[in-house]
Design a protein around this motif. Structure first.
Motif, PDB file in Angstrom:
ATOM      1  N   ALA A 182       0.868  -1.176   0.000  1.00 38.82           N
ATOM      2  CA  ALA A 182       0.000   0.000   0.000  1.00 38.82           C
ATOM      3  C   ALA A 182       0.908   1.230   0.000  1.00 38.82           C
ATOM      4  N   TRP A 183       0.619   2.168  -0.895  1.00 40.83           N
ATOM      5  CA  TRP A 183       1.495   3.330  -1.072  1.00 40.83           C
ATOM      6  C   TRP A 183       0.842   4.617  -0.600  1.00 40.83           C
ATOM      7  N   VAL A 184       1.581   5.360   0.205  1.00 38.97           N
ATOM      8  CA  VAL A 184       1.170   6.718   0.549  1.00 38.97           C
ATOM      9  C   VAL A 184       1.780   7.650  -0.476  1.00 38.97           C
ATOM     10  N   THR A 185       0.919   8.438  -1.113  1.00 35.36           N
ATOM     11  CA  THR A 185       1.413   9.341  -2.158  1.00 35.36           C
ATOM     12  C   THR A 185       1.111  10.808  -1.864  1.00 35.36           C
ATOM     13  N   MET A 186       0.235  11.045  -0.876  1.00 34.87           N
ATOM     14  CA  MET A 186      -0.176  12.413  -0.559  1.00 34.87           C
ATOM     15  C   MET A 186      -0.108  12.639   0.941  1.00 34.87           C
ATOM     16  N   ALA A 187       0.260  13.855   1.347  1.00 35.81           N
ATOM     17  CA  ALA A 187       0.148  14.249   2.745  1.00 35.81           C
ATOM     18  C   ALA A 187      -0.577  15.577   2.784  1.00 35.81           C
ATOM     19  N   GLY A 188      -1.724  15.611   3.459  1.00 34.50           N
ATOM     20  CA  GLY A 188      -2.579  16.792   3.371  1.00 34.50           C
ATOM     21  C   GLY A 188      -2.953  16.960   1.906  1.00 34.50           C
ATOM     22  N   GLU A 189      -2.701  18.145   1.336  1.00 34.54           N
ATOM     23  CA  GLU A 189      -3.018  18.340  -0.084  1.00 34.54           C
ATOM     24  C   GLU A 189      -1.788  18.247  -0.970  1.00 34.54           C
ATOM     25  N   THR A 190      -0.655  17.818  -0.357  1.00 34.63           N
ATOM     26  CA  THR A 190       0.614  17.861  -1.082  1.00 34.63           C
ATOM     27  C   THR A 190       1.058  16.487  -1.570  1.00 34.63           C
ATOM     28  N   PRO A 191       1.309  16.332  -2.855  1.00 34.59           N
ATOM     29  CA  PRO A 191       1.862  15.061  -3.337  1.00 34.59           C
ATOM     30  C   PRO A 191       3.298  14.904  -2.801  1.00 34.59           C
ATOM     31  N   LEU A 192       3.671  13.685  -2.435  1.00 34.05           N
ATOM     32  CA  LEU A 192       5.009  13.440  -1.907  1.00 34.05           C
ATOM     33  C   LEU A 192       6.022  13.313  -3.046  1.00 34.05           C
ATOM     34  N   ASP A 193       7.265  13.707  -2.767  1.00 40.27           N
ATOM     35  CA  ASP A 193       8.318  13.569  -3.783  1.00 40.27           C
ATOM     36  C   ASP A 193       8.594  12.089  -4.077  1.00 40.27           C
ATOM     37  N   GLU A 194       8.656  11.310  -3.017  1.00 37.44           N
ATOM     38  CA  GLU A 194       8.891   9.877  -3.202  1.00 37.44           C
ATOM     39  C   GLU A 194       7.757   9.151  -2.494  1.00 37.44           C
ATOM     40  N   ARG A 195       7.164   8.177  -3.148  1.00 38.96           N
ATOM     41  CA  ARG A 195       6.066   7.507  -2.467  1.00 38.96           C
ATOM     42  C   ARG A 195       6.606   6.614  -1.352  1.00 38.96           C
ATOM     43  N   LEU A 196       5.786   6.423  -0.348  1.00 34.30           N
ATOM     44  CA  LEU A 196       6.192   5.688   0.845  1.00 34.30           C
ATOM     45  C   LEU A 196       5.367   4.408   0.946  1.00 34.30           C
ATOM     46  N   ALA A 197       6.069   3.292   1.127  1.00 35.31           N
ATOM     47  CA  ALA A 197       5.389   2.019   1.349  1.00 35.31           C
ATOM     48  C   ALA A 197       4.952   1.941   2.798  1.00 35.31           C
ATOM     49  N   ILE A 198       3.737   1.408   3.040  1.00 33.10           N
ATOM     50  CA  ILE A 198       3.380   1.017   4.399  1.00 33.10           C
ATOM     51  C   ILE A 198       4.093  -0.309   4.637  1.00 33.10           C
ATOM     52  N   ARG A 199       4.820  -0.413   5.741  1.00 32.08           N
ATOM     53  CA  ARG A 199       5.685  -1.595   5.907  1.00 32.08           C
ATOM     54  C   ARG A 199       4.911  -2.910   5.724  1.00 32.08           C
ATOM     55  N   PRO A 200       5.410  -3.774   4.818  1.00 27.36           N
ATOM     56  CA  PRO A 200       4.879  -5.136   4.771  1.00 27.36           C
ATOM     57  C   PRO A 200       5.714  -6.011   5.716  1.00 27.36           C
ATOM     58  N   THR A 201       6.871  -5.524   6.098  1.00 27.40           N
ATOM     59  CA  THR A 201       7.854  -6.133   6.984  1.00 27.40           C
ATOM     60  C   THR A 201       8.974  -5.102   7.041  1.00 27.40           C
ATOM     61  N   SER A 202       9.855  -5.185   8.048  1.00 23.06           N
ATOM     62  CA  SER A 202      10.737  -4.026   8.270  1.00 23.06           C
ATOM     63  C   SER A 202      12.228  -4.258   8.016  1.00 23.06           C
ATOM     64  N   GLU A 203      12.563  -5.352   7.349  1.00 22.42           N
ATOM     65  CA  GLU A 203      13.986  -5.603   7.079  1.00 22.42           C
ATOM     66  C   GLU A 203      14.714  -4.345   6.607  1.00 22.42           C
ATOM     67  N   THR A 204      14.172  -3.736   5.552  1.00 24.24           N
ATOM     68  CA  THR A 204      14.941  -2.689   4.889  1.00 24.24           C
ATOM     69  C   THR A 204      15.153  -1.456   5.773  1.00 24.24           C
ATOM     70  N   ILE A 205      14.108  -1.018   6.444  1.00 25.47           N
ATOM     71  CA  ILE A 205      14.290   0.187   7.264  1.00 25.47           C
ATOM     72  C   ILE A 205      15.136  -0.124   8.500  1.00 25.47           C
ATOM     73  N   MET A 206      15.011  -1.340   9.005  1.00 25.19           N
ATOM     74  CA  MET A 206      15.843  -1.692  10.154  1.00 25.19           C
ATOM     75  C   MET A 206      17.316  -1.782   9.754  1.00 25.19           C
ATOM     76  N   TYR A 207      17.579  -2.383   8.606  1.00 24.96           N
ATOM     77  CA  TYR A 207      18.975  -2.652   8.262  1.00 24.96           C
ATOM     78  C   TYR A 207      19.705  -1.388   7.833  1.00 24.96           C
ATOM     79  N   GLU A 208      18.933  -0.441   7.329  1.00 30.84           N
ATOM     80  CA  GLU A 208      19.503   0.887   7.087  1.00 30.84           C
ATOM     81  C   GLU A 208      20.092   1.429   8.404  1.00 30.84           C
ATOM     82  N   MET A 209      19.397   1.200   9.506  1.00 28.55           N
ATOM     83  CA  MET A 209      19.879   1.670  10.811  1.00 28.55           C
ATOM     84  C   MET A 209      20.987   0.769  11.355  1.00 28.55           C
TER      85      MET A 209
END
Lengths: 477, 477
Positions: free
Chosen positions: B93-120
Motif C-alpha cells: 500500500a502506497w502513501v502518495t499524498m500528505a494533506g493536499e501535497t503530493p510526496l516527492d517519493e512515495r512511501l510504502a506502508i511496511r509489509p515487513t521491516s527488514e529494509t528500514i531496520m537494516y539501514e539503521m
C-alpha cells in the motif's frame, strides 16, 4: 569515554541542541530515513512499556477492553463529523495505491480513531445493557506535521493509546473524562516524576469535536508548557452523525454520551527535558530501563570481585529490580561511570576489592552525585536509594514549577514573565477574540483553566471586562 | 439464548461459514468498513496479549531489545534488496499524498521491516563489540491481499512482532534462527495447544531474501496446513546491499550474518479452527480471556448464593486466575450456560443453594462437558481442571494430527490422501521444476522438510530420481 561521546553543549545554553544530543546519545531514539519520523530505541521503548504495564491493568480493572482497529480510515468516514475532519485533514497521509492499482476511495492513515471506532459502536450498542462501552487500543498514529519536528515532542508518527467510551448519561461521561485525566496525572507525576497542572482547555483550544477537553500540562525548564495528555467529553457530537443509539431504561431511543482520551510517546520528551542534565539522561527509577548498574572494580586482578558482582546482580534481580552488570574488560571504570551517567541509569553500584573486604558496596546517585556505603547484599538500601531518587526528581521539578509560575495582572507584566522563561496565571473573560488579541501582543497562548484555580478576582487581563476564569498562559511545545 | 445467537452451522459441514460465525459471535473479531481488514475485539486481543506476556520476557532474557521503527518505508529503500522487493511489491500500500501535497517519493506502508531496520543497523554496528545485535518490534503490518480474506488467517493488515538480529558468524546466526523457531513451537503448543511440525521450507517456498526459512506448520481439521510462524537465516543477503559491516576480532572488516523471525495474529485463526466446536469457541485455558465463569443459580431467592459467588471470585482472582461472575438477573442460567459456551470460556462454575448447603461447587468443562463437584473454595481443583483442559486440547489435536498424516509413495495415493482431508509425507528430489510438476497434478504444495523427518528411502514421488528429503505436502491456508 571521549569528549564527543558525551553531551557537548550545556542544557542552560542551548536546550534544543542539548535535547537532541541526549535523546540520540542515550539511545532513546534515532533519526530515521523518513523525514519527521524517528526510531524509538530500547531506552525509549522501555519507558513506554513501563507506562503501559502500569496503566493497562488499571484500565482493565475499570472495565476497559483492549481492541485493535484498522490503520486505514476511508475518507467518507473521516468526513462524517465535519469539525473533526476539518481539524485533521491538513495532516492526513493518504494511501491512494495498492500494488499497481489505484484505489477507488483514498484511505487516511489514522490520525486518531474516533470515526472508525464509532462506526462500529453503532453496530455494537443496542440497549442500555450494552453500556457503558469502554474500548481502548495501543497503536501508532500518523499526523503529517509541517512544522519543525523533534524526537518525541513533535513527529509525523507516534505511539499512543486511545480510550473511547459510550455512556447513558452526560454526567457519567463527564465522570469518565475526569477518571482518565486523573490517571494521566498519576502516570506523569508518579512514574515520570513530571508534575502537572490539571485543567480544561479554553474553547479555542479544545479537541475538534469535543464539548470539553481536559489536559495535563507540565512546565519545561525553558518555561514552555508541554501537554502530556488529554481527555475529552465528546457529548453527542459523534453519536448523532454516527447514529450510536440505545434503547434506554425508559424504553425510548437515545444517543449515547461519549468520551475519548489518550497519552502518547510525547510524554517521554517531557521526562527527558525535565530530568536530563549536562552529563546526559537521568531516568526516574520507576521507569528506568536499567535501574542500577554494577561496576566491578579491579576484577582483572581480583576475580572474586566479579563473582560477588554477579551474586549481587542475581540478588537484586530476584527482588524484581532491573540491573546491568558491566563486565567489559576493555574499558576503565571511569569510562564506564561516564557512559552509564550519559545513559541515565539512576543508581551506580561500585564494588572493589576494598569494599569486598569490608563487606560493603558503594551506591552513587545519578541525580545528585551523592555517595553512600551499604552492607553488601542490603537490597533494601538499593531500593531505598531508588525510591529516594524518584522523590527527589519529583520534588525538584515541583520546586522549578513553583519558581517559574507567576500570577500576573497586566499585559506588560505578562510579556516580562514569559521572557523570563516562566508561565503565568492570568484572569480572562473567556471570549475567543480577546484571546486572539492577547496572542497578537505577547508570545504563547492559553494552556489550561486549572481545576483548582480558585475564582478570578478583578478584570480580564486583555479587555478589562469581568473575568470568567483564571488560566495558565505560556509558550508551548 | 435464541438460535440465531448461537452457531447455526456445523463445523464438519461448512468449516468456512462455521469459522466466520465463531470469530464474530465469540467476539474475537468483527468486519471493518475497510475491505479485507478486521477489528480485533477483546477476546482476540486478550490472546495476543497472553502470547506477548509469555514471549516478550523470554526475548528480553535472551538479549533482545524492543524498538519501534517507522510505518513508512521509502520506495528506494524497499528496492535495495531486489529479491525482497520483488517478493513484496504486488502487495504494498502506497502513501502518495500528505494533506493536499503530493510526496516527492512515495512511501510504502511496511509489509515487513527488514529494509528500514537494516539501514539503521549499518549505522549502529561498527565493531564485533556491537554484536550480536538483537532488535524486536511489536507492530502492525500491511499486505494488500488480493485473494479472498478471512479474519486472522489472511488480511490486509495484521499485528505481529518481528525480531531481527545480526551476528559475527553464520553458525551463530543459524543457532539464533533455531532458537526463535523453537520458541514459536512452544508458544503454539504450550499456550495455544496447537501442535506443529517444525521444519525448513523448500527453495521455492522460502522468504524473499533468505538463505533458509524455517517454519512451524499446524494441521487444521479440514486437512489444510496453517503456517504459524517463521524464522529466517538471511545470511549476508541484506548486509551486503545495506553495508552492515563490522571490524572483526581479526581487525578486518566483515559483513554481518543476519536472521529475522516473526509470529502474527494469524496464530489466533489456527487456535479457533482447531479447538472450536459446534457450540462455539473453546479457548485453551492458558490464553483464555476469561478462564472460568461463575454462574450463581437461584440467587434472586437466596441472596447468600450471590455473596458466596463474589467471595469465590475474589478467592480465585487472588490466585491470579481470570474470572467472570455473571450476576445478570434478566437471563436464565440456561441462557448464560449457552452464551459462555459460545464465548469459549473453558470452565464453568455453578453455584446454587444446594451446593452452598453442602459446601460445594460444580465444575463443568467446556471441551468435554464433564461435570465434577469440588469443595467450595478449593482453588486447587479449579486450577487442576484448567490445566486438564489445556492438556486435553493439546492431546486431541495431536491425535488428530496423527490420524490425518499419511506416508505416501505414489502420486495417485497422494491425490487420495489430500482428498481425505489429510496431509502427506512424501519423498522428494528437491528440484523446483519437479515440485511444480507435482503441483500441477495434485492440490496443495510442499509445507516443510521436517527437522526430525529421518532420511528418505526410495525415489522421488514426482520423478523417481533419488530423493533428497522427506517433505510434508498439503493444501494450505
Amino acid at each position: 569515554m571521549s569528549e564527543e561521546l558525551g553531551i557537548t553543549v550545556k542544557k542552560d545554553e542551548d536546550i534544543s541542541e542539548w535535547y537532541q544530543q541526549v535523546v540520540l546519545k542515550a539511545k532513546l531514539a534515532d533519526y530515521s530515513p523518513v523525514k519527521g519520523t524517528i526510531i524509538i530505541r530500547w531506552q525509549g521503548m522501555a519507558v513506554w512499556e513501563a507506562i503501559r504495564n502500569f496503566w493497562d491493568p488499571a484500565m482493565k480493572e475499570h472495565g476497559v477492553e483492549n481492541h485493535y482497529f484498522p490503520l486505514f480510515i476511508p475518507e467518507s468516514l473521516l468526513k462524517r463529523e465535519a469539525e473533526h475532519f476539518e481539524g485533521f485533514t491538513p495532516e492526513v497521509a493518504w494511501v491512494t495505491m495498492a500494488g499497481e492499482t489505484p484505489l477507488d476511495e483514498r484511505l487516511a492513515i489514522r490520525p486518531t480513531s474516533e470515526t472508525i471506532m464509532y462506526e462500529m459502536f453503532s453496530k455494537w450498542v443496542k440497549s442500555y445493557r450494552d453500556l457503558p462501552l469502554r474500548v481502548n487500543q495501543w497503536c501508532n498514529v500518523v499526523r503529517w506535521e509541517t512544522k519543525m519536528t523533534k524526537p518525541f515532542l513533535r513527529g509525523r508518527e507516534f505511539l499512543w493509546h486511545e480510550g473511547h467510551t459510550a455512556h447513558e448519561t452526560r454526567e457519567e461521561a463527564e465522570e469518565e473524562m475526569r477518571w482518565a485525566i486523573e490517571w494521566y496525572r498519576r502516570i506523569s507525576e508518579e512514574l515520570l516524576a513530571v508534575p502537572v497542572v490539571v485543567g480544561r482547555k479554553t474553547e479555542s483550544d479544545k479537541f475538534a469535536g469535543a464539548d470539553i477537553t481536559m489536559a495535563i500540562e507540565a512546565l519545561m525548564p525553558d518555561g514552555k508548557a508541554l501537554q502530556m495528555g488529554t481527555s475529552h467529553l465528546l457529548g453527542q457530537n459523534f453519536s448523532k452523525p454516527f447514529e450510536i443509539r440505545f434503547l434506554g431504561r425508559d424504553e425510548k431511543n437515545h444517543f449515547v454520551w461519549q468520551t475519548s482520551w489518550g497519552i502518547s510517546t510525547r510524554m517521554l520528551g517531557g521526562m527527558v527535558l525535565l530530568h536530563g542534565d549536562d552529563r546526559g539522561m537521568v531516568f526516574p527509577p520507576r521507569v528506568a530501563p536499567i535501574q542500577a548498574v554494577i561496576i566491578p572494580i579491579g576484577f582483572e586482578k581480583v576475580p572474586e570481585v566479579l563473582e560477588k558482582a554477579r551474586e549481587l546482580k542475581a540478588l537484586l534481580e530476584g527482588e524484581g529490580l532491573r540491573i546491568r552488570l558491566d563486565e567489559r574488560k576493555e574499558y576503565t571504570p571511569g569510562f564506564k561511570f561516564n557512559e552509564w551517567e550519559l545513559m541515565g541509569v539512576p543508581l551506580r553500584i561500585e564494588l572493589g576489592p576494598r569494599d569486598l573486604k569490608e563487606g560493603k558496596m558503594v551506591l552513587v546517585r545519578r541525580n545528585s552525585g551523592e555517595k553512600s556505603s551499604a552492607e553488601f547484599s542490603d537490597t533494601g538500601a538499593v531500593k531505598d536509594a531508588l525510591e529516594g531518587i524518584q522523590q527527589d526528581l519529583l520534588n525538584s521539578a515541583r520546586e522549578l514549577m513553583k519558581e517559574r509560575t507567576a500570577e500576573v495582572e497586566e499585559l506588560e507584566e505578562l510579556k516580562e514573565v514569559l521572557e523570563e522563561r516562566k508561565w503565568a496565571i492570568i484572569n480572562h473573560c473567556g471570549r475567543e477574540e480577546c484571546e486572539r488579541e492577547i496572542e497578537a501582543k505577547v508570545t504563547g497562548g492559553p494552556r489550561v483553566i486549572p481545576e483548582e484555580g480558585g475564582e478570578p478576582s478583578g478584570g480580564c487581563i486583555g479587555c478589562g471586562k469581568k473575568a470568567a476564569y483564571r488560566v495558565y498562559w505560556a509558550r508551548s511545545y
